[in-house]
Design an enzyme around this catalytic site. Structure first.
Site, PDB file in Angstrom:
ATOM      1  N   CYS A 169     -15.342 -17.151 -13.299  1.00 12.69           N
ATOM      2  CA  CYS A 169     -14.520 -18.239 -13.597  1.00 12.69           C
ATOM      3  C   CYS A 169     -15.026 -19.866 -13.302  1.00 12.69           C
ATOM      4  O   CYS A 169     -16.057 -20.112 -13.947  1.00 12.69           O
ATOM      5  CB  CYS A 169     -13.122 -18.087 -13.160  1.00 12.69           C
ATOM      6  N   ILE A 172       0.740  -1.278   0.024  1.00 10.06           N
ATOM      7  CA  ILE A 172       0.030   0.066  -0.084  1.00 10.06           C
ATOM      8  C   ILE A 172       0.928   1.132   0.075  1.00 10.06           C
ATOM      9  O   ILE A 172       0.523   2.261  -0.720  1.00 10.06           O
ATOM     10  CB  ILE A 172      -1.072   0.038   1.214  1.00 10.06           C
ATOM     11  N   HIS A 223     -11.871 -13.150 -15.637  1.00  6.78           N
ATOM     12  CA  HIS A 223     -11.708 -12.534 -13.997  1.00  6.78           C
ATOM     13  C   HIS A 223     -11.875 -10.882 -14.301  1.00  6.78           C
ATOM     14  O   HIS A 223     -10.931 -10.203 -14.401  1.00  6.78           O
ATOM     15  CB  HIS A 223     -10.399 -12.838 -13.346  1.00  6.78           C
ATOM     16  N   GLU A 276     -12.412  -8.565 -12.096  1.00  6.43           N
ATOM     17  CA  GLU A 276     -12.095  -7.862 -11.003  1.00  6.43           C
ATOM     18  C   GLU A 276     -10.567  -7.604 -11.083  1.00  6.43           C
ATOM     19  O   GLU A 276     -10.077  -6.582 -10.407  1.00  6.43           O
ATOM     20  CB  GLU A 276     -11.984  -8.901  -9.716  1.00  6.43           C
TER      21      GLU A 276
END
Length: 536
Positions: free
Chosen positions: A381, A20, A508, A510
């Site tokens: 998926c 992060i 996918h 995402e």
């Protein structure tokens, strides 16, 4: 400007958030107009995380060029919007494999192969590689693990050498933990001091310290750390726990992390960027107080196993002005008798991806329940494949329908492996990995969600496919194949148009949702969930 290198290391404990901090620093430098990339060097010996248990390492993230990587690359992409590649993810295994292959070819002319210089030279080559392929101003390199780990030592030695060779064009940002002892009512800096001393013992003096903490650090405490660690006071930055990871870039900018790094490398700081779109996202996120509930049906009871899905749902919720509350529902525990209770109160269901037979029957039962009760459902998926199997069993009447992965002897292999893949035995060799094109059927719900685009490109990670022999039958009974790979004629997307939202994707989505560009399918799915919630 010559390319500048920033090395992010961590001490005291793992999982402090180096990824992060790396992503946030990248975002701040990018906002100043610099071309950046972020890369992750992991000390484990696996070639890539593709075969690692998600319980150990969380989800496996996939780059557009088909590299299975650490989940931190997902953070890099979501924060910065840049597209990473196989050059952004390196493990000890890849380093050693490359050196050993070279040795077997005779490239070293009979020399004894050693950690120094051969392994460290290969690490250095990989660190510099992205800048040789692209015109980059900054390369941020995160070193996985913690200072003191025996596996990390070749990477740290490589950094030591590079910092010497690159001069002011390279700095080290070291992230540590400042624990709070409740019994004493004190924050303790000794672990940080020890960690920095370990780093100094390896020949690396950090220019910047980022102190992870649950409590505010006083100026006196920061001055003490600076004094004992040979770091400027202004370069001792605190990373206090925040309500959201997306607030970290703003917090780091407020404390001057990017400007300090620029000063340390002799770069003019210039005006501070406004971060307008990012701040607008945070503002919408704070104002979104109404809740929509989404259930994640999967087998991994660990949030990092579905990290990109959770973040994609959160992005879509913010841009729909709702807070998405997710609930994990273990598919191993779902039965026909308890499915109603298990899914109770959910405005939408995501049937999660995965591999193997564990928990698949629960996913199939969940898919039947949401289909017959018209609950918005998103299968990803393996989740899409379970929707296809459920439809075959309960609508087409093939009670023994299955995937050839789960039951190689099934007479109705509605999910099967492509013929050209069947002769490949190496693990991972049969996988479809990376971005592939998909043609959408005009007028479909999916086509509408994508903003009436006809050709899209999405990332894959799977071995088995929809069996095209059954396509006509599915279509005739109401499950439409609305996304087709044009090169191989593979079915990528199925939907039932008569339902509120019942869509499964073999890819996918995402992996390509970012903070400033939420994925259109997640946006449309959450919209349908909200609509269902307000109707109820």
């Amino acid at each position: 400007m010559e390319t500048k290198y920033i090395f992010i290391t961590g001490g005291v404990a793992s999982s402090l958030g180096k990824g992060i901090i790396s992503a946030s620093l990248g975002k701040l430098l990018q906002a100043r107009g610099y071309k950046i990339t972020i890369q992750k060097f992991d000390p484990y010996i696996n070639i890539d995380p593709g075969t690692l248990n998600p319980y150990e390492h969380g989800e496996c993230y996939v780059t557009a060029d088909g590299m299975e990587t650490d989940l931190d690359l997902g953070h890099y992409e979501r924060f910065t919007g840049i597209e990473t590649s196989r050059d952004n993810s390196v493990t000890t295994g890849r380093i050693y494999l490359s050196v050993i292959e070279r040795e077997r070819r005779g490239d070293y002319l009979g020399k004894t192969i050693q950690v120094v210089p051969h392994i460290t030279d290969e690490i250095k080559r990989r660190i510099l590689l992205n800048a040789t392929k692209q015109d980059l101003d900054f390369v941020i390199t995160e070193i996985g693990g913690t200072i003191g780990d025996i596996e990390s030592q070749p990477f740290l030695e490589a950094i030591r050498q590079l910092r010497w060779e690159l001069g002011r064009n390279a700095i080290n940002v070291h992230l540590t933990y400042v624990p709070y002892l409740a019994a004493a009512g004190e924050l303790k800096t000794k672990p940080t001091q020890t960690s920095v001393k370990q780093l100094q013992g390896l020949g690396i003096q950090p220019e910047v310290l980022v102190l992870r903490t649950e409590h505010h650090l006083s100026d006196e405490l920061r001055a003490k750390v600076a004094h004992f660690c040979n770091v400027d006071v202004e370069a001792v930055i605190q990373s206090q726990d925040l309500p959201s990871i997306y607030e970290v870039p703003v917090n780091m900018q407020h404390q001057g992390l990017d400007s300090i790094c620029l000063k340390k490398m002799g770069v003019e700081v210039g005006p501070t960027p406004g971060l307008g779109p990012w701040r607008n996202f945070l503002e919408r996120r704070k104002k979104a107080t109404k809740v929509v509930r989404v259930g994640l049906v999967g087998k991994y009871d660990l949030q990092d196993a579905y990290k990109s899905i959770l973040e994609s749902l959160a992005h879509a919720g913010t841009y729909n002005d709702y807070k998405v509350k997710t609930t994990f529902i273990n598919s191993e525990h779902i039965t026909s008798e308890n499915v109603e209770k298990q899914l109770e109160g959910m405005n939408g269901i995501v049937i999660c991806p995965g591999f193997g037979t564990r928990g698949i029957e629960g996913k199939i039962i969940a898919a039947e329940y949401t289909r017959t009760h018209d609950i918005p459902t998103f299968g990803i998926c393996l989740g899409m494949q379970m929707m296809v199997i459920e439809f075959a069993r309960n609508v087409l009447g093939y009670k023994d329908a299955n995937s050839a992965e789960m039951n190689p002897d099934t007479p109705h292999n509605v999910i099967d492996m492509m013929e050209e893949q069947k002769s490949i035995t190496q693990k991972g060799g049969t996988m479809r990995l990376g971005a592939y094109e998909c043609e959408l059927v005009e007028g479909s719900r999916t086509w509408d969600a994508y903003g009436e685009e006809t050709l899209i490109k999405e990332r894959h990670r799977h071995r088995y496919e929809f069996n095209n022999r059954y396509q006509t039958e599915y279509e005739a009974h109401g499950m439409k194949c609305v996304g087709i790979n044009p090169a191989a004629n593979l079915v990528e997307i199925v939907e039932i148009p008569e339902k509120k939202w019942y869509i499964g994707t073999q890819f996918h989505p995402e992996y390509s949702s970012t903070v400033l560009n939420p994925h259109p399918l997640f946006m449309d799915f959450i919209k349908a969930c909200i609509h269902g919630a307000t109707e109820a």
